[in-house]
Design an enzyme around this catalytic site. Structure first.
Site, PDB file in Angstrom:
ATOM      1  N   ASP A 178      61.823 -14.773 -36.317  1.00 24.06           N
ATOM      2  CA  ASP A 178      63.034 -14.767 -35.516  1.00 24.06           C
ATOM      3  C   ASP A 178      64.209 -15.027 -36.460  1.00 24.06           C
ATOM      4  O   ASP A 178      64.491 -16.158 -36.828  1.00 24.06           O
ATOM      5  CB  ASP A 178      62.945 -15.847 -34.430  1.00 24.06           C
ATOM      6  CG  ASP A 178      64.216 -15.902 -33.598  1.00 24.06           C
ATOM      7  OD1 ASP A 178      65.211 -15.240 -33.963  1.00 24.06           O
ATOM      8  OD2 ASP A 178      64.217 -16.631 -32.584  1.00 24.06           O
ATOM      9  N   TYR A 210      64.008 -22.313 -31.615  1.00 23.90           N
ATOM     10  CA  TYR A 210      64.428 -21.760 -30.325  1.00 23.90           C
ATOM     11  C   TYR A 210      64.421 -20.244 -30.453  1.00 23.90           C
ATOM     12  O   TYR A 210      64.887 -19.698 -31.458  1.00 23.90           O
ATOM     13  CB  TYR A 210      65.834 -22.259 -29.988  1.00 23.90           C
ATOM     14  CG  TYR A 210      66.415 -21.686 -28.710  1.00 23.90           C
ATOM     15  CD1 TYR A 210      65.894 -22.035 -27.468  1.00 23.90           C
ATOM     16  CD2 TYR A 210      67.501 -20.804 -28.747  1.00 23.90           C
ATOM     17  CE1 TYR A 210      66.442 -21.519 -26.286  1.00 23.90           C
ATOM     18  CE2 TYR A 210      68.056 -20.289 -27.577  1.00 23.90           C
ATOM     19  CZ  TYR A 210      67.521 -20.643 -26.349  1.00 23.90           C
ATOM     20  OH  TYR A 210      68.064 -20.140 -25.186  1.00 23.90           O
ATOM     21  N   LYS A 244      73.123 -12.019 -32.985  1.00 23.82           N
ATOM     22  CA  LYS A 244      74.350 -12.599 -33.542  1.00 23.82           C
ATOM     23  C   LYS A 244      75.132 -11.642 -34.456  1.00 23.82           C
ATOM     24  O   LYS A 244      75.890 -10.818 -33.969  1.00 23.82           O
ATOM     25  CB  LYS A 244      74.005 -13.913 -34.241  1.00 23.82           C
ATOM     26  CG  LYS A 244      73.315 -14.874 -33.227  1.00 23.82           C
ATOM     27  CD  LYS A 244      73.289 -16.280 -33.670  1.00 23.82           C
ATOM     28  CE  LYS A 244      72.417 -17.159 -32.810  1.00 23.82           C
ATOM     29  NZ  LYS A 244      73.121 -17.957 -31.842  1.00 23.82           N
TER      30      LYS A 244
HETATM   31  N1  PMP Z   1      66.623 -17.008 -31.547  1.00 21.76           N
HETATM   32  C1  PMP Z   1      67.351 -17.853 -32.273  1.00 21.76           C
HETATM   33  C2  PMP Z   1      66.831 -18.280 -33.617  1.00 21.76           C
HETATM   34  C3  PMP Z   1      68.552 -18.337 -31.805  1.00 21.76           C
HETATM   35  O1  PMP Z   1      69.264 -19.181 -32.550  1.00 21.76           O
HETATM   36  C4  PMP Z   1      69.018 -17.912 -30.544  1.00 21.76           C
HETATM   37  C5  PMP Z   1      70.333 -18.394 -29.963  1.00 21.76           C
HETATM   38  N2  PMP Z   1      70.928 -19.446 -30.532  1.00 21.76           N
HETATM   39  C6  PMP Z   1      68.227 -17.033 -29.811  1.00 21.76           C
HETATM   40  C7  PMP Z   1      67.043 -16.586 -30.340  1.00 21.76           C
HETATM   41  C8  PMP Z   1      68.654 -16.550 -28.464  1.00 21.76           C
HETATM   42  O2  PMP Z   1      69.761 -15.732 -28.616  1.00 21.76           O
HETATM   43  P1  PMP Z   1      70.801 -15.487 -27.407  1.00 21.76           P
HETATM   44  O3  PMP Z   1      71.529 -16.767 -27.212  1.00 21.76           O
HETATM   45  O4  PMP Z   1      71.657 -14.358 -27.926  1.00 21.76           O
HETATM   46  O5  PMP Z   1      70.007 -15.081 -26.227  1.00 21.76           O
END
Ligand code: PMP
Length: 426
Positions: free
Chosen positions: A240, A145, A268
């Protein structure tokens, strides 16, 4: 209507005004069933619900709280910054400091752009990869994701090499067609896609250690195929590290795996619990971003001083105390024991750094297909057993758990005992 717990009442009220009663879908507990727990405070490794029940927290706001909740140094930094004004919409020096700290962990991020969320980082790196390479297709992997931007909410088409299809209503087929979704760790399809679409691929994006389908590591052959494909076709490798950043190695997954991506996404942990994201990489690529270059990306609250202060306090503390290594070692000891004792009950434990996942499956999953083949029904029963014992896991069989410096030996022991009791019942 009779109301049971305060959480049930709070959820009832929330549903009357907030869509589904939540502001992010997984919180609604649809994956595990039942009513979400509403919390009113959190400190260290513990969160307290509106019913005054305490839970050991393995969600940690989905990763950010590696110092535990309400760490005094972070709270102090937030208060100090807030007293001087909560937003300028103009440059402040905290931004440079946070970027420098990030770079001290991620030396390959030569230039950095700070944003407000992982989603923003994701949509921005995709635009940048396309702007830089002048190509349009993106390769992503099922189970990873990268936020909810249109190009990345795409599922695999019906055949291995077909173009992607929308994974959400509202994503057009046209957008989805530019994203190719493959199985994680599937070396053959990576090679096949690079050879079929060689001149069209702008970038390959992946969670280099996954969290969004539970903790799964990439194989060496898979990483080799990605690197070779990018090198041979001039496309960009994008890591990512929004979830695994600051959790698997002091230099990120790229440090752990010994693979240098062209672009990195973070989120995060870098915001210390406040909304923050970042992307960065080789200066030559990053200089395509406005105002230096022609790839537009902006943000009213980007670089917000209060957020920056929380991020700086968090990263400075992690660095000074070498916490990434300490928490990783503690998590590894806990998970090794859990796997050893859990295996005979059908439990597999995967762990990298301070992330781990429990799967009711005989072997450790390598891809989303394996995760889907695990016993999700059993996980959901087990999940509610954990809640009763005061242990809060992510409310889905597809997620990673997180640990922090506030998770003490006695907390791990209590968790271990509780899990063993539940396993012997099921
Ligand atoms: N990339 C990864 C690997 C994630 O785990 C997440 C959120 N869980 C996101 C992008 C998106 O981040 P956000 O919820 O801060 O938009």
């Amino acid at each position: 209507m009779t109301m049971g717990t305060h959480s049930e009442a709070a959820f009832h009220d929330a549903k009357s005004i907030l869509v589904g009663g939540v502001n992010s879908p997984v919180r609604a507990f649809k994956g595990v069933g039942g009513t979400p727990i509403f919390f009113e405070s959190a400190t260290g490794a513990t969160m307290t619900s509106v019913d005054q029940k305490q839970y050991i927290d393995y969600v940690l706001s989905w990763g950010p709280m590696i110092l535990g909740h309400a760490h005094p140094k972070v709270i102090q930094a937030i208060q100090f910054a807030a007293n001087k004004g909560t937003s300028f919409g103009a440059p402040n020096q905290y931004e440079t400091q946070l970027a420098q700290l990030i770079q001290s962990f991620y030396p390959n991020m030569e230039k950095i752009r700070l944003v407000n969320s992982g989603t923003e980082a994701g949509m921005s790196v995709i635009r940048l990869a396309r702007g830089f390479t002048q190509k349009s297709k993106i390769i992503k992997f099922a189970g990873c994701y990268h936020g909810h931007s249109d190009s990345l909410l795409v599922a695999a088409g019906s055949g291995g090499l077909t173009l992607g299809v929308p994974d959400s209503a509202g994503v057009t087929a046209g957008v989805a067609q530019d994203t190719i979704c493959l199985d994680y760790n599937d070396v053959d399809s990576v090679k096949a896609v690079f050879s079929t679409y060689k001149s069209e691929i702008a970038g390959v994006i992946l969670e280099p250690i996954t969290g969004n389908m539970g903790v799964i590591k990439p194989s060496v052959a898979f990483l080799d195929a990605l690197q070779a494909g990018c090198r041979d076709t001039g496309s960009l490798l994008i890591f990512d590290e929004v979830m695994c950043g600051f959790r698997v190695h002091p230099n990120g997954a790229q440090g752990l795996l010994g693979v240098i991506p062209d672009l990195t996404m973070l989120g995060k942990v870098i915001g210390g619990g406040l909304p923050c994201g970042a992307y960065g990489g080789r200066a030559e690529i990053m200089d395509y971003v406005a105002p230096e270059g022609s790839v537009y990306q902006a943000g009213t609250l980007s670089g917000n001083p209060v957020v920056m202060a929380a991020g700086i306090a968090t990263l400075a503390e992690i660095k000074a105390q070498n916490y990434i290594t300490t928490v990783s070692q503690q998590t590894q000891s806990f998970c090794e024991l859990l796997h050893e004792k859990g295996v005979r009950h059908g439990l597999s434990v995967t762990q990298v750094g301070s992330m781990f996942s429990l799967f009711f499956s005989e072997k450790k999953p390598q891809s989303l297909i394996d995760v889907k083949n695990s016993d999700i029904k059993r996980f959901n029963l087990f999940y509610h057993g954990l809640l009763e014992k005061g242990i809060y896991f992510p409310p889905s069989a597809y997620e990673a758990c997180f640990t922090s410096i506030a998770h003490t030996q006695s907390i791990y022991e209590k968790t271990f005992q509780s899990i063993m009791e539940l396993l012997s019942l099921s």
